[in-house]
Design a protein around this motif. Structure first.
Motif, mmCIF file in Angstrom:
data_model
loop_
_atom_site.group_PDB
_atom_site.id
_atom_site.type_symbol
_atom_site.label_atom_id
_atom_site.label_comp_id
_atom_site.label_asym_id
_atom_site.label_seq_id
_atom_site.Cartn_x
_atom_site.Cartn_y
_atom_site.Cartn_z
ATOM 1 N N SER A 790 25.183 55.218 -19.909
ATOM 2 C CA SER A 790 25.374 54.444 -21.402
ATOM 3 C C SER A 790 25.879 54.963 -22.401
ATOM 4 O O SER A 790 25.870 56.354 -22.693
ATOM 5 N N THR A 791 26.773 54.044 -23.143
ATOM 6 C CA THR A 791 27.074 54.715 -24.170
ATOM 7 C C THR A 791 26.270 54.780 -25.649
ATOM 8 O O THR A 791 25.298 54.319 -25.437
ATOM 9 N N ALA A 792 26.587 55.520 -26.532
ATOM 10 C CA ALA A 792 25.532 55.714 -27.749
ATOM 11 C C ALA A 792 25.726 54.600 -28.607
ATOM 12 O O ALA A 792 26.443 53.582 -28.487
ATOM 13 N N HIS A 793 24.790 54.501 -29.377
ATOM 14 C CA HIS A 793 24.659 53.209 -30.559
ATOM 15 C C HIS A 793 25.637 53.624 -31.444
ATOM 16 O O HIS A 793 26.323 54.914 -31.744
ATOM 17 N N ALA A 794 26.248 52.504 -31.966
ATOM 18 C CA ALA A 794 26.914 52.483 -33.111
ATOM 19 C C ALA A 794 26.746 51.441 -34.099
ATOM 20 O O ALA A 794 25.686 50.598 -33.887
ATOM 21 N N ALA A 795 27.544 51.567 -35.350
ATOM 22 C CA ALA A 795 27.003 50.585 -36.454
ATOM 23 C C ALA A 795 27.404 49.352 -35.995
ATOM 24 O O ALA A 795 28.501 49.145 -35.086
ATOM 25 N N PRO A 821 19.391 35.476 -36.883
ATOM 26 C CA PRO A 821 19.928 36.642 -36.119
ATOM 27 C C PRO A 821 21.333 36.257 -36.009
ATOM 28 O O PRO A 821 21.491 35.134 -35.617
ATOM 29 N N PRO A 822 22.183 37.140 -35.549
ATOM 30 C CA PRO A 822 23.405 37.163 -35.184
ATOM 31 C C PRO A 822 23.657 36.209 -33.930
ATOM 32 O O PRO A 822 22.918 36.454 -33.079
ATOM 33 N N GLU A 823 24.591 35.316 -33.973
ATOM 34 C CA GLU A 823 24.794 34.357 -32.755
ATOM 35 C C GLU A 823 25.279 35.246 -31.571
ATOM 36 O O GLU A 823 25.052 35.024 -30.625
ATOM 37 N N ASP A 824 25.968 36.091 -31.968
ATOM 38 C CA ASP A 824 26.692 36.742 -30.971
ATOM 39 C C ASP A 824 26.413 38.213 -30.931
ATOM 40 O O ASP A 824 26.398 38.851 -31.985
ATOM 41 N N CYS A 825 25.451 38.483 -29.991
ATOM 42 C CA CYS A 825 24.749 39.688 -29.736
ATOM 43 C C CYS A 825 25.761 40.848 -29.341
ATOM 44 O O CYS A 825 25.429 42.040 -29.233
ATOM 45 N N SER A 826 27.017 40.369 -28.686
ATOM 46 C CA SER A 826 27.789 41.493 -28.111
ATOM 47 C C SER A 826 28.390 42.437 -29.194
ATOM 48 O O SER A 826 28.892 43.691 -28.556
ATOM 49 N N ALA A 827 28.253 42.331 -30.421
ATOM 50 C CA ALA A 827 28.891 43.422 -31.531
ATOM 51 C C ALA A 827 27.643 44.206 -32.005
ATOM 52 O O ALA A 827 28.064 44.672 -33.253
ATOM 53 N N LEU A 828 26.537 43.876 -31.731
ATOM 54 C CA LEU A 828 25.349 44.620 -32.211
ATOM 55 C C LEU A 828 25.420 45.940 -32.177
ATOM 56 O O LEU A 828 25.096 46.964 -32.804
ATOM 57 N N ASN A 829 25.796 46.437 -31.006
ATOM 58 C CA ASN A 829 26.193 47.994 -30.650
ATOM 59 C C ASN A 829 24.752 48.935 -30.721
ATOM 60 O O ASN A 829 24.831 50.098 -30.943
ATOM 61 N N GLY A 830 23.724 48.266 -30.660
ATOM 62 C CA GLY A 830 22.465 48.840 -30.793
ATOM 63 C C GLY A 830 21.254 47.877 -30.648
ATOM 64 O O GLY A 830 21.437 46.561 -30.716
ATOM 65 N N TYR A 831 20.078 48.379 -30.675
ATOM 66 C CA TYR A 831 18.977 47.394 -30.879
ATOM 67 C C TYR A 831 18.472 46.971 -32.234
ATOM 68 O O TYR A 831 18.836 47.997 -33.136
ATOM 69 N N ILE A 832 18.535 45.852 -32.706
ATOM 70 C CA ILE A 832 18.235 45.338 -33.870
ATOM 71 C C ILE A 832 16.782 46.006 -34.300
ATOM 72 O O ILE A 832 15.692 45.641 -33.741
ATOM 73 N N TYR A 833 16.857 46.658 -35.651
ATOM 74 C CA TYR A 833 15.694 47.323 -35.978
ATOM 75 C C TYR A 833 15.302 46.332 -37.374
ATOM 76 O O TYR A 833 14.040 46.371 -37.622
ATOM 77 N N GLY A 834 16.202 45.490 -37.990
ATOM 78 C CA GLY A 834 15.734 44.994 -39.229
ATOM 79 C C GLY A 834 17.270 44.355 -39.793
ATOM 80 O O GLY A 834 18.399 44.174 -39.206
ATOM 81 N N TYR A 874 23.883 39.838 -50.220
ATOM 82 C CA TYR A 874 24.582 40.282 -49.227
ATOM 83 C C TYR A 874 23.587 40.946 -48.010
ATOM 84 O O TYR A 874 22.632 41.738 -48.365
ATOM 85 N N VAL A 875 23.705 40.256 -46.832
ATOM 86 C CA VAL A 875 22.681 40.693 -45.791
ATOM 87 C C VAL A 875 23.690 41.307 -44.512
ATOM 88 O O VAL A 875 24.523 40.504 -44.217
ATOM 89 N N SER A 876 22.977 42.306 -43.988
ATOM 90 C CA SER A 876 23.905 43.023 -43.092
ATOM 91 C C SER A 876 22.767 43.459 -41.881
ATOM 92 O O SER A 876 21.542 43.552 -42.220
ATOM 93 N N VAL A 877 23.131 43.608 -40.849
ATOM 94 C CA VAL A 877 22.358 43.966 -39.749
ATOM 95 C C VAL A 877 21.998 45.535 -39.541
ATOM 96 O O VAL A 877 23.010 46.177 -39.851
ATOM 97 N N VAL A 878 20.763 45.788 -39.412
ATOM 98 C CA VAL A 878 20.464 47.147 -39.131
ATOM 99 C C VAL A 878 19.871 47.373 -37.753
ATOM 100 O O VAL A 878 19.022 46.690 -37.173
ATOM 101 N N THR A 879 20.620 48.311 -37.201
ATOM 102 C CA THR A 879 20.395 48.553 -35.668
ATOM 103 C C THR A 879 20.105 50.097 -35.516
ATOM 104 O O THR A 879 20.197 50.806 -36.356
ATOM 105 N N SER A 880 19.756 50.310 -34.243
ATOM 106 C CA SER A 880 19.505 51.795 -33.875
ATOM 107 C C SER A 880 20.744 52.569 -34.168
ATOM 108 O O SER A 880 20.647 53.811 -34.193
ATOM 109 N N GLY A 881 21.872 51.960 -34.419
ATOM 110 C CA GLY A 881 23.336 52.643 -34.300
ATOM 111 C C GLY A 881 23.704 52.828 -35.966
ATOM 112 O O GLY A 881 24.548 53.349 -36.318
ATOM 113 N N GLY A 882 22.709 52.186 -37.037
ATOM 114 C CA GLY A 882 23.212 51.995 -38.096
ATOM 115 C C GLY A 882 23.221 50.925 -38.833
ATOM 116 O O GLY A 882 22.499 49.856 -38.588
#
Length: 1241
Positions: A790-795, A821-834, A874-882
């Motif tokens: 598995s690759t690492a998490h990223a922003a 939530p984002p419609e396209d989860c392919s660019a999440l690059n990690g698990y959504i935390y908030g 301004y709202v942005s996604v917080v994932t395990s990668g940042g």
């Protein structure tokens, strides 16, 4: 009334009367010496056969049965509240309930050695030292693999690697006794885990182990659970002088009894005879509970129950058909205190009472429930049947010899009648039940409906009175009862002669079973593997005996070397015959074994570890040569030798796991149908060199970028210092936070010559399937080593999706926003935390609020906002990668408006006898565009207010402030003023701001921002702003200029400048006035004050005029001499002429050397001077020296050394000089330049 047997005693009639209870039985017809008839009356159709009638029946039957109960002693001595397990193997000679014919009387049952008859079947067995090689043939054993059979036998274990398979007849078990081991004593010591052999509960070593074999001084008895028992001996037996004697006996399957405190069960096997019924007898007692009996999971009821007079125990009699495919009868008890005294097969009298038809008698079978009497040598028939073998049914309303008696003249016929003999009691044929008044169930017939219908055609039921099948019989069964098959030979045809194309058989036509009168026999044959029989024309059976004699028949036209099966079918006079399960024999025709076969043996597809071997064999059926049926494939390499058995005649076999780069010899040997082998056919082959092995110790480390994996490994073990290359193939399997998205496009191939590779441009937070393949210099590839990583998490590079209504609950100070939530989860690059949010005010771009919410919350509330202001959330996604700072969801919104705040800085900036000028700044928060201002004023003490509404008008003098002049006031009075703002959105007056003033004119405050914006030699341009408070009606500005410098001579001082009255007609932000007639290079004091009714305070500033223009005289710079040294000019002498002196002005002279070489460029710190020089000449310059006015006046000639100053010869080949004059006074200056002509030295 007469019966077939003299044992017939009583016929009891049951008739319907008017009594409510059973009454004494009264004779109805008297007695004829054989029969006494009683009438029994009842009004209760639901009553069972108990009380008086049952007591009489039990009295008679019990008198017959109980004296023969040889288990009475067992009943008295055995009382167990819990069942125990007991196993009994009953030998054949002890089982007397199944009479049979001895089939070993003729031709020894076709057995080559010992013959026994077990339940109508021939069992062949061998003497010690011999083994069964077929069901009938014994062969002397040269090896150590024995097959044993028979009802008993013995053998000795004395060496290792031996096997004994003991086979019992179908439906029986094996019991062995391991006697004391000879030559063994307790002093022997064995290693832990030493095993001498195993005893298996079956015919293979895959079966469960009954016991591990071990030398012992104790005798042990063991039993199998099925038909076979296998003993195997290991090599360790050869290391000791032990001898183990084993004896065996085969018998009926053992009885198993199990129970605990609350329930228990008994199981008993059912005989597998093809015709007849079994009879089981169970004696037991139950204090609290009940009994359930099942046959193949189907509940059955007892045929009769005999109860002991004192009620301590009872005996149930059950009829079990032989031919139903039943295997086990299970008796299950429920309740505490159950005692089982005996379970076994019925006594003869019990069998007769239950109506169970036994096996064949000595001559023929008694049918339809008839019982063979040994005393009379004939059948005792149940009422309603007659004939020698009870084969004829009387039909309804008839009984007695020759069916001569009638039951009744009523339509009820024989209903309600019971017929009893010493041996059995029953209802009339076709009737059953406690009162003999119910017709038979489907499939049953005869007396008390105890007989089962035969094999009627189409599965139909038979006549319930006679048992005849009205529609005929199923194929092979003899009409009209269809219970027996047509007659069939008991024994197989005997093979007496075998040739290449024929078989001669000997047929014994004496021994048959079944029914009918056969007049023809037909010989049938077929190849063993075929399904269809070839039929020869039927032949007449010779008439020398009842059924015929032994005859011989030759079957012609057969193929050599084939196994043929033969059988003989008997054809009845009605044309019928039975052709299922007919005894058959088989034999192989002769053939000649070939010496060598043509197999077309070859090898192809040879690689490093395998080779494909192919062969082809065709056999002509008419050939006298024996057919090859299997092949032995041998692989030889050095001293190693492997063999394979294959049966494909046109086949192939891939040999795997051969060694690379190794030579092999491969032989193919054919094996004929007779077991003989042909000479081998041999080929040689050489395996290809080995491909590199698989890589080892693969390790994958994800890099922090999330888009790279660092893969390392070790070379294959068999690489042998080869220069290998490696191919790394990778493909995305799925995104860890987005498994439903296909990411297979993220793939690639990397080839390297080292043992590491960095996989780049990957999808962050994804699982990748990685395969590493070794590539040899010869182009051979290894098996791929596969690993997942598995690759690492990223922003995240995805932003939240906009909600359908992103803005809701908007007020003038608060708002709620939402998102999805984002419609396209392919660019999440990690698990959504908030989600991260921030609030920015549009006008200032300041961040007002910020924070985060967990992933299950997609909304946020903002409060404390400014009314009528616009913001952006301004709202942005917080994932395990940042945090996804570059991908933002922007939600713009504006708060609703409200009334403006209070105006700021309200003051009175002017006043007069009848007016007041108000000035104010706008509210800090207007919450919209200002529509108007409301001015409310009142005179002190008047109690009356006036209100003015004015459009927002900026002051003439203060462009960012609002002004309004309230006129029409009374002189010398104090007034109170309030100013409120109103916007266009809500049209509500804002908070008031108040100020007070008296209508008296006063002096002005000083003008503001007085400054000199321009100066020349003779003038200055001054500028000032409106005083903050005029305090009256502005009429003009008074300007006073005075010369104040002390550097000039008294003769020249001072300029006389008149006072200036600068009149104004409007209020302006600023005013300008040019003062002329001034002297150059002088200092002046300028004062400005506003004039109302009186002169106001002044503002003062000091200013300076420019010095006069700097002018150098003609020939201001002259080159006097130039002295050369070492072939280049060096010493230069110049003459400088000074300009005329001006009092109070500072002068500076700058001498420059101009050169064409850019390397000598010398920058000046004075930017104005540098700009002047760049505009006047193209050459670069070098500073020689600076001089004052006095230095030039005192020493006009200057000399200097060029080389000492750092010049090289190329720079001084051409000489050009410049003199700059700078005049300065109080920061104001002017300049002039003189440039000499360029001369070449």
């Amino acid at each position: 009334m007469f019966c077939r047997s003299a044992n017939f005693v009583i016929c009891v009639f049951l008739a319907v009367g008017t009594a409510t209870e059973y009454s004494a039985a009264d004779p109805v017809t008297g007695s004829d010496g054989d029969v006494t008839v009683y009438r029994l009356r009842t009004d209760s159709p639901g009553e069972t056969l108990q009380d008086d009638h049952a007591a009489r029946m039990a009295a008679h039957i019990g008198e017959l049965i109980m004296p023969h109960d040889h288990e009475r002693q067992f009943l008295q001595t055995t009382e167990h509240y819990k069942f125990e397990r007991k196993a009994v193997a009953v030998p054949y000679y002890a089982y007397q309930a199944m009479p049979h014919d001895d089939r070993c009387m003729e031709n020894n049952g076709n057995c080559s050695q010992k013959c026994e008859t077990v339940e109508h079947e021939t069992v062949c067995s061998c003497y010690e030292g011999y083994t069964l090689t077929s069901p009938t043939v014994c062969t002397e054993m040269s090896g150590c693999d024995f097959v044993l059979s028979g009802t008993s036998g013995e053998f000795t274990i004395h060496s290792g690697y031996c096997r004994w398979l003991i086979k019992a007849p179908k439906g029986h078990i094996v019991e062995i006794t391991l006697h004391e081991t000879s030559n063994y004593h307790e002093g022997y010591r064995f290693n832990y885990g030493t095993t001498f052999g195993y005893i298996y509960d079956g015919d293979t070593t895959e079966a469960s182990v009954i016991k591990s074999l071990f030398p012992s001084t104790v005798e042990t008895v063991l039993r199998s659970s099925g038909q076979n028992l296998l003993i195997t001996i290991g090599q360790v037996w050869n290391s000791y002088p032990f001898r183990q004697r084993v004896s065996y006996m085969t018998g009926f399957t053992y009885l198993e009894i199990e129970a605990d405190e609350n329930d228990g069960h008994l199981t008993l096997p059912v005989s597998s005879l093809p015709v007849g019924e079994d009879c089981l007898s169970l004696t037991y007692s139950i204090q609290h509970g009940f009994l359930m009996v099942s046959l193949s999971d189907e509940l059955i009821n007892p045929q009769f129950t005999f109860k002991h007079p004192d009620g301590k125990w009872q005996r149930d009699i059950f009829r079990i058909p032989y031919d139903q495919g039943n295997h086990v009868v299970k008796f299950k008890f429920f309740g505490k205190g159950t005692k089982v005294y005996n379970l076994g097969r019925c006594l003869n009298l019990e069998r007769l009472a239950a109506g169970a038809q036994g096996p064949l008698g000595p001559v023929e079978s008694c049918r339809n429930g008839g019982v063979w009497s040994v005393a009379t040598g004939s059948c005792t028939c149940p009422q309603g049947f007659t004939g020698v073998y009870c084969e004829e049914g009387c039909g309804p309303n008839r009984y007695g010899d020759n069916c001569s008696k009638r039951c009744s003249f009523l339509s009820s016929a024989c209903e309600g009648m019971i017929f009893c003999t010493k041996e059995l009691c029953s209802c009339a044929p076709g009737l059953q039940g406690a009162k003999c008044d119910r017709p038979c169930d489907l499939g049953m017939y005869g007396a008390s409906c105890r007989q089962k219908c035969g094999k009627c055609k189409y599965g139909e039921t038979c006549d319930r009175y006679t048992g005849m099948c009205r529609s005929g019989c199923s194929a092979g069964f003899y009409p009209p009862y269809c219970k027996q098959t047509y007659k069939v030979l008991k024994y197989v045809p005997h093979i007496v002669e075998v040739t290449y194309n024929s078989l001669k058989i000997r047929i014994s036509l004496r021994d048959v079973h079944g029914e009918g009168e056969p007049i023809l026999y037909q010989v049938q044959y077929k190849e063993e593997e075929q399904n269809v029989w070839s039929k020869l024309s039927p032949r007449l059976i010779p008439n020398e005996t009842e059924l015929g004699i032994v005859t011989e028949f030759e079957i012609m036209g057969l193929f050599p070397g084939k196994v043929y099966e033969t059988r003989v079918i008997l054809i009845d006079k009605d044309g019928g015959s039975y052709q299922d399960d007919v005894p058959k024999n088989k034999a192989r025709t002769k053939c000649t074994d070939p010496v060598r076969g043509d197999y077309k043996f070859s090898a192809r597809d040879v690689d490093q570890t395998s080779v494909l071997l192919e062969w082809s064999y065709e056999h002509e059926k008419t050939s006298l040569l024996c057919e090859i049926v299997e092949f032995e494939l041998s692989v030889l390499s050095g001293s190693e030798h492997l063999k394979y058995l294959v049966t494909e005649k046109n086949g192939s076999k891939r040999l795997s796991n051969i060694m690379p780069d190794t030579s092999y010899r491969v032989q193919l040997v054919g094996k004929t149908v007779t077991g003989k082998k042909t000479l081998p056919v041999e080929i040689t082959l050489h395996a290809l060199p080995a491909a590199p092995g698989s890589v080892r110790a693969v390790n994958v480390v994800p890099l922090v970028s999330g888009r790279q994996l660092n893969v390392t490994w070790q070379p294959p073990l068999n690489s042998q210092d080869e220069s290998l290359r490696y191919k790394v193939t990778y493909q995305c399997a799925y995104l860890l936070a987005c498994e439903g998205i296909d990411c297979a496009r993220s793939s690639g191939v990397v080839e390297v010559s080292t043992t590491s590779a960095v996989l780049d441009h990957l999808q962050p937070h994804a699982l990748y399937q990685i395969e590493i393949t070794s590539l040899s210099p010869a182009g051979l590839t290894s098996w791929s080593y596969a690993i997942n990583a598995s690759t690492a998490h990223a922003a995240p590079r995805a932003k939240p999706s906009a909600a359908e209504n992103p803005i809701f609950a908007v007020t003038n100070t608060s708002v709620s926003i939402s998102w999805k939530p984002p419609e396209d989860c392919s660019a999440l690059n990690g698990y959504i935390y908030g989600y991260s949010y921030s609030l920015v005010e549009n006008s200032t771009a300041d961040v007002m609020r910020q924070g985060t919410v967990p992933e299950n919350i997609q909304s946020v509330n903002f409060s404390g906002l400014t009314p009528s202001h616009c913001y952006e959330a301004y709202v942005s996604v917080v994932t395990s990668g940042g945090v996804g700072l570059s991908d933002l969801l922007i939600i713009p919104f504006c708060t609703t408006s409200t009334a403006p705040d209070a105006v700021q800085s309200l003051n009175v900036y002017k006043r007069g006898r009848r007016m007041v000028g108000l000035r104010w700044s706008p509210p800090v928060n207007t919450y919209g565009d200002i529509e108007s201002f409301i001015i409310t004023y009142s005179k002190e003490g008047s109690g009356h207010k006036k209100k003015l509404i004015t459009e927002p008008t900026y002051c003439g003098a203060w462009i960012d402030l609002y002004c309004y002049t309230v006129s029409g006031l009374s002189p010398g009075k104090k007034y109170h003023f309030e100013v409120q703002a109103r916007n266009k959105e809500v049209r509500i007056d804002g908070e008031p701001t108040a100020v007070e003033a008296v209508t008296l004119e006063g002096a002005s405050t000083p003008p503001v921002n007085l400054r000199i914006i321009n100066a020349t030699e003779n003038s200055m341009l001054v500028e000032w702003g409106m005083p903050d408070n005029i305090n009256g009606q502005l009429r003009s500005f008074i300007i006073i200029v005075e010369q104040i410098d002390t550097q000039v001579n008294s003769n020249e001082c001072c300029d006389d400048i008149p006072l200036q009255d600068y009149r104004v007609s409007s209020e302006e932000p600023s005013y300008q006035y040019e003062i002329t007639g001034l002297s150059a290079a002088r200092t002046y004091s300028v004062a400005v004050s506003a004039k109302t009714v009186t002169l106001g305070e002044e503002s003062r500033i000091i200013g300076h005029t420019y010095p006069p223009k700097a002018i150098l005289p003609q020939n201001a710079l002259t080159v006097v001499t130039t002295e050369s040294g070492s072939y280049s000019p060096d010493v230069v002498t110049l003459e400088i002429r000074a300009a005329d002196r001006i009092s109070g002005v500072n002068r500076t002279y700058i001498l420059l050397h101009l050169t064409r070489d850019s390397s000598t460029q010398q920058p000046l710190e004075d930017n104005d001077l540098a700009s002047l020089l760049q505009s006047r000449f193209n050459e670069n310059y070098h500073l020689i020296s600076e001089y004052t006015q006095e230095e030039v006046e005192n020493q006009s000639v200057v000399t200097f050394h060029l080389k000492e100053m750092g010049f090289v010869s190329t720079e001084i080949q051409f000489q050009k000089y410049a003199l700059i004059l700078i005049q300065e006074y109080m920061g104001n200056r002017s300049m002039d330049i003189f440039i000499t002509e360029e001369t070449e030295v």
